[in-house]
Structures are given as structure tokens and as C-alpha cells.
Design a protein around this motif. Sequence first.
Motif, mmCIF file in Angstrom:
data_model
loop_
_atom_site.group_PDB
_atom_site.id
_atom_site.type_symbol
_atom_site.label_atom_id
_atom_site.label_comp_id
_atom_site.label_asym_id
_atom_site.label_seq_id
_atom_site.Cartn_x
_atom_site.Cartn_y
_atom_site.Cartn_z
ATOM 1 N N TYR A 83 1.486 2.444 -1.918
ATOM 2 C CA TYR A 83 -0.012 2.881 -1.372
ATOM 3 C C TYR A 83 -0.505 1.844 -0.874
ATOM 4 O O TYR A 83 -1.023 1.739 0.735
ATOM 5 N N SER A 84 -0.451 0.688 -1.262
ATOM 6 C CA SER A 84 -1.475 -0.006 -0.701
ATOM 7 C C SER A 84 -0.913 -0.970 -0.003
ATOM 8 O O SER A 84 -2.027 -1.334 0.814
ATOM 9 N N SER A 102 -2.770 -3.827 -7.132
ATOM 10 C CA SER A 102 -3.673 -3.290 -8.798
ATOM 11 C C SER A 102 -1.751 -2.744 -9.044
ATOM 12 O O SER A 102 -1.103 -2.102 -8.111
ATOM 13 N N SER A 103 -1.513 -2.390 -10.509
ATOM 14 C CA SER A 103 -0.339 -1.785 -10.869
ATOM 15 C C SER A 103 -0.895 -0.350 -10.610
ATOM 16 O O SER A 103 -2.090 -0.126 -10.735
ATOM 17 N N SER A 104 0.794 -0.004 -10.608
ATOM 18 C CA SER A 104 0.498 1.649 -9.765
ATOM 19 C C SER A 104 0.406 2.516 -8.675
ATOM 20 O O SER A 104 0.500 3.199 -8.715
ATOM 21 N N VAL A 105 -0.556 1.720 -7.737
ATOM 22 C CA VAL A 105 -0.368 1.917 -6.878
ATOM 23 C C VAL A 105 -0.089 1.061 -5.657
ATOM 24 O O VAL A 105 -0.530 0.784 -4.277
ATOM 25 N N SER A 117 -7.948 3.157 6.890
ATOM 26 C CA SER A 117 -7.354 2.515 5.870
ATOM 27 C C SER A 117 -7.560 2.996 4.758
ATOM 28 O O SER A 117 -8.100 3.947 4.274
ATOM 29 N N SER A 118 -7.541 2.038 4.156
ATOM 30 C CA SER A 118 -8.113 1.987 2.377
ATOM 31 C C SER A 118 -8.095 0.566 1.544
ATOM 32 O O SER A 118 -7.681 -0.338 2.128
ATOM 33 N N ILE A 119 -9.196 0.838 1.382
ATOM 34 C CA ILE A 119 -9.706 -0.535 -0.173
ATOM 35 C C ILE A 119 -8.710 -1.472 -0.967
ATOM 36 O O ILE A 119 -8.520 -2.550 -1.020
ATOM 37 N N GLY A 120 -7.414 -0.214 -0.612
ATOM 38 C CA GLY A 120 -6.537 -0.842 -1.415
ATOM 39 C C GLY A 120 -5.154 -1.111 -0.313
ATOM 40 O O GLY A 120 -5.146 -2.109 -1.113
#
Length: 240
Positions: A151-152, A145-148, A137-140
Motif C-alpha cells: 500500500y505504502s 511499516s510492516s504489513s503495509v 495519496s496517503s501519509i503511508g
Amino acid sequence: MDLRKQVAIVTGASSGIGQAIARELSAAGASLVITARRADRLAALSASLHGPSVRLCAAIEDPGTPQALLDLAVAEFGRADVLVNNAGMFVAGSLDTIDLDDVARMTRVNFDAVVRASYLFARAFKRQGSGAIINVSSIGAYLSSSSVGAYSGLKHALEVFTSALRVELKGSGVRIGTIAPGTTETEIFDRLRASGHAVRADQTPPLDPADVAAAVRFMLTQPERANVARLLLVSSAESV
């Protein structure tokens, strides 16, 4: 789990975190099935590994790829024991600029392909009464957050999917969990730098892919009674 007796499949193995995981598991004694798009990178990795390995050059979002990986593991090594779903892509951009076709492809790679592979291998592992799946996975997944956002959102969905599948697999002998790395120095940042984007790793000392690989090995080598369901790994300099 004694990795010296295991056959592990690692996706997205041609660079970065996937390559580091393949090296770590091979050093621990596992036999490897590695896959990615770049045949030359896979060949170089395979030649450098400590133990037996085979490779499949393929697009992970191709619906036939997960079955091909399972079939290859069984044909070459007689079984499959570990799946590390690492392959992924990163697409970011503002509301007005983001390429929606790129977002659609990211959805296929980062979520659809992982779901397909997780289900397919979970069925096989359930039949044999043992196995482990780790979805990267990801910390995202925990940030807004804007722009991601796309993905998040996909990484958050992956966390929820994996947790639900873990509950479904209880008592089967199959373990499954996610590892969510924080900022990690990979080729993704090289591409962002080349395009003129600010890179978080340039402000905050990042993790090395080998750090994530060591954490994956930790997850896999717990006693059979223990399942690391979710592991968040961040740089000691990172504030999240």
C-alpha cells in the motif's frame, strides 16, 4: 479558480473522503460528476448535493471508465475542469498471510487507474489550456511499516508520478498535485475493526473526511500562478 464556473469529477465518491470532497466542491458551486461502485450510495449523494450533478456507477480500474467520465462531463455540462482521483482500497497483511490477488487488485485501483485517468484528463485539460488534477495519496507514502509495504509503495509511486507529470505540464495552464491525508476516520477502519485488527484511529484522534475535503478546496482555489504540488495533512494529535 472560481469553483462556481467549474465542472469537477470525483472518483470513489460513495463514502468517506470522496463523498466529503463531492459535498465540499458542490457547496462551493461546482457542477459534479461522481463515480463509485455502489449505485444506491451515489444516488443518495447526488440527491443531497447543492448544485447540478450526474453519476456513473463503475469500477475505476475498468480501462474505459476514465474516458466515460470525461465524455459524461462534456455531454452534461459542456466541459471538464477538475479531476479528483480519490478512489482507492487498502490491503494489509504480513509476508506470510497477505493475499497476492488482493494486492494485484489494489495495484490496479490505487495506481494503474489513477495513472490512466491522470494522463487522459491531462491531455484534455492541456488542449483547453486549463484544468486541475488532485491525486489523493496517503501519509503511508512517507512511512515504512510492516504489513503495509505494498500500500505504502503504491502511494509513494503515485507521489513520484504526479510530481513528474506536474513538471511535464509546466506552462500548459494545467495544475496537478497530491494530498496525503494522515489517519482519517473512514469505512476502512470499520472493516478493520470488524476483522479484529488494531486501528490507529482508536489511539490517535483522527481527521474527519471533511477536513481533507476543505484542504482539497484550498488547493483548487489558489491563484492561477500557484500550484500546490504536495499537501500533507495530519491530525494535530498525530506524530509522524
